[in-house]
Design an enzyme around this catalytic site. Structure first.
Site, PDB file in Angstrom:
ATOM      1  N   TYR A  85       1.119   4.500  -1.499  1.00 57.94           N
ATOM      2  CA  TYR A  85       2.303   5.057  -2.153  1.00 57.94           C
ATOM      3  C   TYR A  85       2.610   4.315  -3.455  1.00 57.94           C
ATOM      4  O   TYR A  85       3.056   4.917  -4.435  1.00 57.94           O
ATOM      5  CB  TYR A  85       3.498   4.998  -1.201  1.00 57.94           C
ATOM      6  CG  TYR A  85       3.292   5.826   0.042  1.00 57.94           C
ATOM      7  CD1 TYR A  85       3.450   7.204   0.018  1.00 57.94           C
ATOM      8  CD2 TYR A  85       2.905   5.230   1.246  1.00 57.94           C
ATOM      9  CE1 TYR A  85       3.239   7.968   1.145  1.00 57.94           C
ATOM     10  CE2 TYR A  85       2.690   5.991   2.380  1.00 57.94           C
ATOM     11  CZ  TYR A  85       2.846   7.358   2.326  1.00 57.94           C
ATOM     12  OH  TYR A  85       2.625   8.120   3.441  1.00 57.94           O
ATOM     13  N   CYS A  86       2.362   3.012  -3.441  1.00 60.46           N
ATOM     14  CA  CYS A  86       2.575   2.217  -4.652  1.00 60.46           C
ATOM     15  C   CYS A  86       1.608   2.646  -5.758  1.00 60.46           C
ATOM     16  O   CYS A  86       1.981   2.738  -6.928  1.00 60.46           O
ATOM     17  CB  CYS A  86       2.394   0.730  -4.364  1.00 60.46           C
ATOM     18  SG  CYS A  86       3.536   0.073  -3.126  1.00 60.46           S
ATOM     19  N   ASN A  87       0.358   2.910  -5.376  1.00 60.81           N
ATOM     20  CA  ASN A  87      -0.621   3.368  -6.353  1.00 60.81           C
ATOM     21  C   ASN A  87      -0.229   4.711  -6.954  1.00 60.81           C
ATOM     22  O   ASN A  87      -0.329   4.915  -8.172  1.00 60.81           O
ATOM     23  CB  ASN A  87      -2.006   3.466  -5.696  1.00 60.81           C
ATOM     24  CG  ASN A  87      -2.668   2.114  -5.539  1.00 60.81           C
ATOM     25  OD1 ASN A  87      -3.274   1.597  -6.471  1.00 60.81           O
ATOM     26  ND2 ASN A  87      -2.560   1.523  -4.363  1.00 60.81           N
ATOM     27  N   LEU A  90       2.927   4.045  -9.333  1.00 56.40           N
ATOM     28  CA  LEU A  90       2.682   3.364 -10.608  1.00 56.40           C
ATOM     29  C   LEU A  90       1.773   4.174 -11.525  1.00 56.40           C
ATOM     30  O   LEU A  90       1.903   4.104 -12.755  1.00 56.40           O
ATOM     31  CB  LEU A  90       2.120   1.967 -10.361  1.00 56.40           C
ATOM     32  CG  LEU A  90       3.067   1.001  -9.635  1.00 56.40           C
ATOM     33  CD1 LEU A  90       2.527  -0.424  -9.695  1.00 56.40           C
ATOM     34  CD2 LEU A  90       4.475   1.047 -10.217  1.00 56.40           C
TER      35      LEU A  90
END
Length: 216
Positions: A85-87, A90
């Site tokens: 989810y972070c990938n 960002l």
């Protein structure tokens, strides 16, 4: 919103391919964290953001105060390069960077992973904004974002192929919740978006709107 749809598509693929009970287990962990997390400790609009200086992906030190001298800062806390989810988040923020810059903002992302992990994140997603390492979640703690993973999650993490102690360089098993702040040039928080559900993140459109509303 594009980011929201990307999360929905990823969730659908994950649930379709996950082992029996995995999705339900993670949903239960999110609900548990949401029920007990002390949101009242999270910095709110009007609060003064704490000054910090953290190492970037290639070793340079980035100061909040020095960055604010050039304009408001969009500060996004994330778990690490291991978090899908972070990938997704960002990468979406990178695509929105021209609009964020045009609105006068500077984008900084922070995670507790070691600098080499930040470099991996930057290279994987072709990030051109600053990606900083917050060892021990020192800065995230000042923003009121840190929580300790439950014992059953700690036991389950190896099944995800994630060695969190090696990635973060400690055995605290602490992470920041996903949170994005817009900080004005005066150091005051203009917008705060803390999320205990990692599948939810502040949209790029909301970031740009907050910057425009700040009248930079």
């Amino acid at each position: 919103m594009v980011l929201e749809q990307e999360f929905a598509d990823f969730n659908a693929k994950f649930e379709a391919g996950a082992s029996a009970g995995a999705a339900a287990f993670l949903n239960a962990k999110i609900d548990e964290l949401t029920a007990v997390f002390p949101f009242d400790r999270v910095l709110k609009p009007g609060d003064l953001a704490p000054e910090f200086a953290l190492p970037g992906a290639t070793g340079e030190t980035i100061s909040l105060l020095e960055t604010l001298a050039g304009g408001p800062v969009v500060l996004s806390f994330y778990c690490g390069a291991w978090c899908p989810y972070c990938n997704i988040q960002l990468a979406a923020y990178e695509r929105a960077l021209p609009a964020i810059s045009e609105a006068g903002g500077y984008l900084i992302a922070i995670s507790p992973q070691k600098p080499d992990g930040s470099l991996i994140m930057a290279q994987k997603n072709n990030l051109t904004f600053e990606v900083l390492s917050d060892a021990g979640n020192v800065v995230a703690r000042k923003f009121g974002l840190v929580y300790k993973l439950s014992d059953d999650l700690v036991l389950d993490f190896p099944s995800f192929g994630v060695d969190l102690t090696a990635i973060n360089g400690d055995n605290s098993w602490e992470l920041p919740i996903a949170a994005t702040f817009v900080i004005g040039r005066n150091g005051r928080v203009r917008l705060a978006n803390p999320e205990t559900d990692q599948r939810k993140r502040l949209s790029p459109e909301a970031i740009v709107d907050a910057l425009v509303a700040a009248g930079v």
